[in-house]
Scaffold this motif. Structure first.
Motif, PDB file in Angstrom:
ATOM      1  N   HIS A  74       2.108  -8.986 -13.229  1.00  0.00           N
ATOM      2  CA  HIS A  74       1.963  -9.376 -14.622  1.00  0.00           C
ATOM      3  C   HIS A  74       0.768  -8.664 -15.252  1.00  0.00           C
ATOM      4  O   HIS A  74       0.827  -8.210 -16.396  1.00  0.00           O
ATOM      5  CB  HIS A  74       1.814 -10.897 -14.715  1.00  0.00           C
ATOM      6  CG  HIS A  74       1.830 -11.417 -16.108  1.00  0.00           C
ATOM      7  ND1 HIS A  74       1.212 -12.587 -16.460  1.00  0.00           N
ATOM      8  CD2 HIS A  74       2.382 -10.945 -17.252  1.00  0.00           C
ATOM      9  CE1 HIS A  74       1.366 -12.803 -17.740  1.00  0.00           C
ATOM     10  NE2 HIS A  74       2.080 -11.816 -18.244  1.00  0.00           N
ATOM     11  N   ALA A  77       1.726  -5.058 -15.877  1.00  0.00           N
ATOM     12  CA  ALA A  77       2.671  -5.002 -17.002  1.00  0.00           C
ATOM     13  C   ALA A  77       1.908  -5.164 -18.317  1.00  0.00           C
ATOM     14  O   ALA A  77       2.195  -4.473 -19.301  1.00  0.00           O
ATOM     15  CB  ALA A  77       3.734  -6.092 -16.859  1.00  0.00           C
ATOM     16  N   ARG A 136      17.320  -6.814 -24.828  1.00  0.00           N
ATOM     17  CA  ARG A 136      17.137  -6.888 -23.362  1.00  0.00           C
ATOM     18  C   ARG A 136      15.655  -6.797 -23.043  1.00  0.00           C
ATOM     19  O   ARG A 136      15.134  -5.710 -22.763  1.00  0.00           O
ATOM     20  CB  ARG A 136      17.878  -5.754 -22.660  1.00  0.00           C
ATOM     21  CG  ARG A 136      19.386  -5.755 -22.752  1.00  0.00           C
ATOM     22  CD  ARG A 136      20.080  -6.716 -21.810  1.00  0.00           C
ATOM     23  NE  ARG A 136      19.886  -6.474 -20.401  1.00  0.00           N
ATOM     24  CZ  ARG A 136      20.660  -5.713 -19.655  1.00  0.00           C
ATOM     25  NH1 ARG A 136      21.688  -5.081 -20.167  1.00  0.00           N
ATOM     26  NH2 ARG A 136      20.406  -5.573 -18.366  1.00  0.00           N
ATOM     27  N   GLN A 138      13.822  -7.477 -20.453  1.00  0.00           N
ATOM     28  CA  GLN A 138      13.454  -6.914 -19.156  1.00  0.00           C
ATOM     29  C   GLN A 138      13.610  -5.390 -19.164  1.00  0.00           C
ATOM     30  O   GLN A 138      12.806  -4.678 -18.557  1.00  0.00           O
ATOM     31  CB  GLN A 138      14.293  -7.534 -18.043  1.00  0.00           C
ATOM     32  CG  GLN A 138      13.723  -7.266 -16.672  1.00  0.00           C
ATOM     33  CD  GLN A 138      14.442  -8.049 -15.594  1.00  0.00           C
ATOM     34  OE1 GLN A 138      15.668  -8.177 -15.616  1.00  0.00           O
ATOM     35  NE2 GLN A 138      13.676  -8.584 -14.646  1.00  0.00           N
ATOM     36  N   GLU A 141      10.557  -4.039 -20.851  1.00  0.00           N
ATOM     37  CA  GLU A 141       9.401  -4.081 -19.943  1.00  0.00           C
ATOM     38  C   GLU A 141       9.460  -2.938 -18.936  1.00  0.00           C
ATOM     39  O   GLU A 141       8.443  -2.324 -18.617  1.00  0.00           O
ATOM     40  CB  GLU A 141       9.328  -5.426 -19.212  1.00  0.00           C
ATOM     41  CG  GLU A 141       8.894  -6.574 -20.088  1.00  0.00           C
ATOM     42  CD  GLU A 141       7.540  -6.365 -20.741  1.00  0.00           C
ATOM     43  OE1 GLU A 141       6.585  -5.945 -20.047  1.00  0.00           O
ATOM     44  OE2 GLU A 141       7.427  -6.603 -21.952  1.00  0.00           O
ATOM     45  N   LEU A 142      10.643  -2.644 -18.428  1.00  0.00           N
ATOM     46  CA  LEU A 142      10.808  -1.543 -17.484  1.00  0.00           C
ATOM     47  C   LEU A 142      10.446  -0.216 -18.145  1.00  0.00           C
ATOM     48  O   LEU A 142       9.761   0.619 -17.542  1.00  0.00           O
ATOM     49  CB  LEU A 142      12.241  -1.505 -16.946  1.00  0.00           C
ATOM     50  CG  LEU A 142      12.549  -0.387 -15.943  1.00  0.00           C
ATOM     51  CD1 LEU A 142      11.659  -0.497 -14.707  1.00  0.00           C
ATOM     52  CD2 LEU A 142      14.014  -0.434 -15.552  1.00  0.00           C
ATOM     53  N   LEU A 160       8.728  -6.524 -11.872  1.00  0.00           N
ATOM     54  CA  LEU A 160       9.660  -7.235 -12.742  1.00  0.00           C
ATOM     55  C   LEU A 160      10.567  -8.178 -11.956  1.00  0.00           C
ATOM     56  O   LEU A 160      11.470  -8.781 -12.525  1.00  0.00           O
ATOM     57  CB  LEU A 160      10.508  -6.231 -13.523  1.00  0.00           C
ATOM     58  CG  LEU A 160       9.745  -5.322 -14.474  1.00  0.00           C
ATOM     59  CD1 LEU A 160      10.667  -4.262 -15.057  1.00  0.00           C
ATOM     60  CD2 LEU A 160       9.100  -6.140 -15.588  1.00  0.00           C
ATOM     61  N   LEU A 162      12.705  -7.260  -9.587  1.00  0.00           N
ATOM     62  CA  LEU A 162      14.005  -6.610  -9.434  1.00  0.00           C
ATOM     63  C   LEU A 162      14.084  -5.865  -8.110  1.00  0.00           C
ATOM     64  O   LEU A 162      13.067  -5.440  -7.569  1.00  0.00           O
ATOM     65  CB  LEU A 162      14.225  -5.582 -10.555  1.00  0.00           C
ATOM     66  CG  LEU A 162      14.318  -6.098 -11.981  1.00  0.00           C
ATOM     67  CD1 LEU A 162      14.322  -4.927 -12.947  1.00  0.00           C
ATOM     68  CD2 LEU A 162      15.568  -6.937 -12.155  1.00  0.00           C
ATOM     69  N   SER A 166      18.717  -2.526  -8.844  1.00  0.00           N
ATOM     70  CA  SER A 166      18.816  -3.145 -10.170  1.00  0.00           C
ATOM     71  C   SER A 166      17.922  -2.430 -11.177  1.00  0.00           C
ATOM     72  O   SER A 166      18.292  -2.254 -12.337  1.00  0.00           O
ATOM     73  CB  SER A 166      18.431  -4.624 -10.102  1.00  0.00           C
ATOM     74  OG  SER A 166      19.363  -5.344  -9.329  1.00  0.00           O
ATOM     75  N   ALA A 167      16.744  -2.008 -10.731  1.00  0.00           N
ATOM     76  CA  ALA A 167      15.832  -1.276 -11.620  1.00  0.00           C
ATOM     77  C   ALA A 167      16.455   0.052 -12.049  1.00  0.00           C
ATOM     78  O   ALA A 167      16.333   0.439 -13.214  1.00  0.00           O
ATOM     79  CB  ALA A 167      14.492  -1.043 -10.929  1.00  0.00           C
ATOM     80  N   LEU A 170      19.113  -0.757 -14.647  1.00  0.00           N
ATOM     81  CA  LEU A 170      18.471  -1.170 -15.898  1.00  0.00           C
ATOM     82  C   LEU A 170      17.817   0.026 -16.590  1.00  0.00           C
ATOM     83  O   LEU A 170      17.872   0.149 -17.816  1.00  0.00           O
ATOM     84  CB  LEU A 170      17.442  -2.267 -15.615  1.00  0.00           C
ATOM     85  CG  LEU A 170      16.880  -3.013 -16.819  1.00  0.00           C
ATOM     86  CD1 LEU A 170      17.999  -3.681 -17.625  1.00  0.00           C
ATOM     87  CD2 LEU A 170      15.870  -4.059 -16.355  1.00  0.00           C
TER      88      LEU A 170
END
Length: 190
Positions: A74, A77, A136, A138, A141-142, A160, A162, A166-167, A170
């Motif tokens: 966090h 990020a 979206r 997330q 954020e990516l 995240l 993930l 999945s990353a 995304l």
């Protein structure tokens, strides 16, 4: 990693010395994030990685309001978001007439002075990223972690929550969505 989380908790509790203990631990990683991002900038960029890290760090821990981080991921990020905002503010500032308007700084020894500035792209990306966050969050954020921090999909995924697979999915979605949105916004779309 555990030490960073413990120091972040101490900052939340109001420990005045905790922020001083945090910087030496996270500085190298923040500096690498900033350097990776700034390496993609056009020549003539006046913002240095060290200045970007210091400004982002001050925004994260130097404010009057207590920040609440759920852990290391966090925090990084939030650092990526802070760097993004600083780069956007810098691009907007350079776009003002008082700061040269559409002109850009050129080294007199630079042979290719006709290359376009990247500031317009940063502003278009910021606007598109805001719209993507509505659709979206997330994915937005990516993009912040990848584009503004220079992290790979594998590095950003655990931040995240993930899997790497999945990353990747995304990231592919976010890139396609942003490309289409930015083309529409700049008028070069269909």
């Amino acid at each position: 990693m555990v030490e960073v989380t413990q120091i972040l908790s101490a900052i939340e509790r109001g420990d005045a010395c905790a922020a001083e203990r945090l910087l030496p631990i996270v500085y190298r990683e923040l500096r690498q994030m900033a350097a990776r991002r700034l390496a993609r900038e056009q020549p003539g960029q006046t913002l240095q990685a060290t200045a970007l890290v210091h400004e982002a760090y001050l925004r994260l821990v130097g404010g009057d309001q207590a920040q609440h981080w759920s852990g290391r991921g966090h925090f990084f990020a939030a650092a990526a978001e802070a760097m993004r905002r600083i780069l956007v503010e810098n691009a907007r500032r350079k776009g003002r007439v008082r700061h040269g308007g559409g002109r850009r700084r050129v080294d007199l020894l630079d042979a290719d002075a006709a290359t376009p500035t990247d500031d317009e792209q940063i502003l278009l990306l910021d606007e598109a990223l805001t719209r993507l966050a509505d659709v979206r969050p997330q994915a937005a954020e990516l993009v912040k972690l990848r584009f503004f921090s220079g992290l790979t999909e594998e590095e950003a995924a655990p931040m995240l929550g993930l899997s790497p697979r999945s990353a990747r999915r995304l990231w592919a979605f976010a890139r396609a969505w942003l490309r289409r949105d930015m083309e529409r916004a700049s008028g070069s779309g269909e």
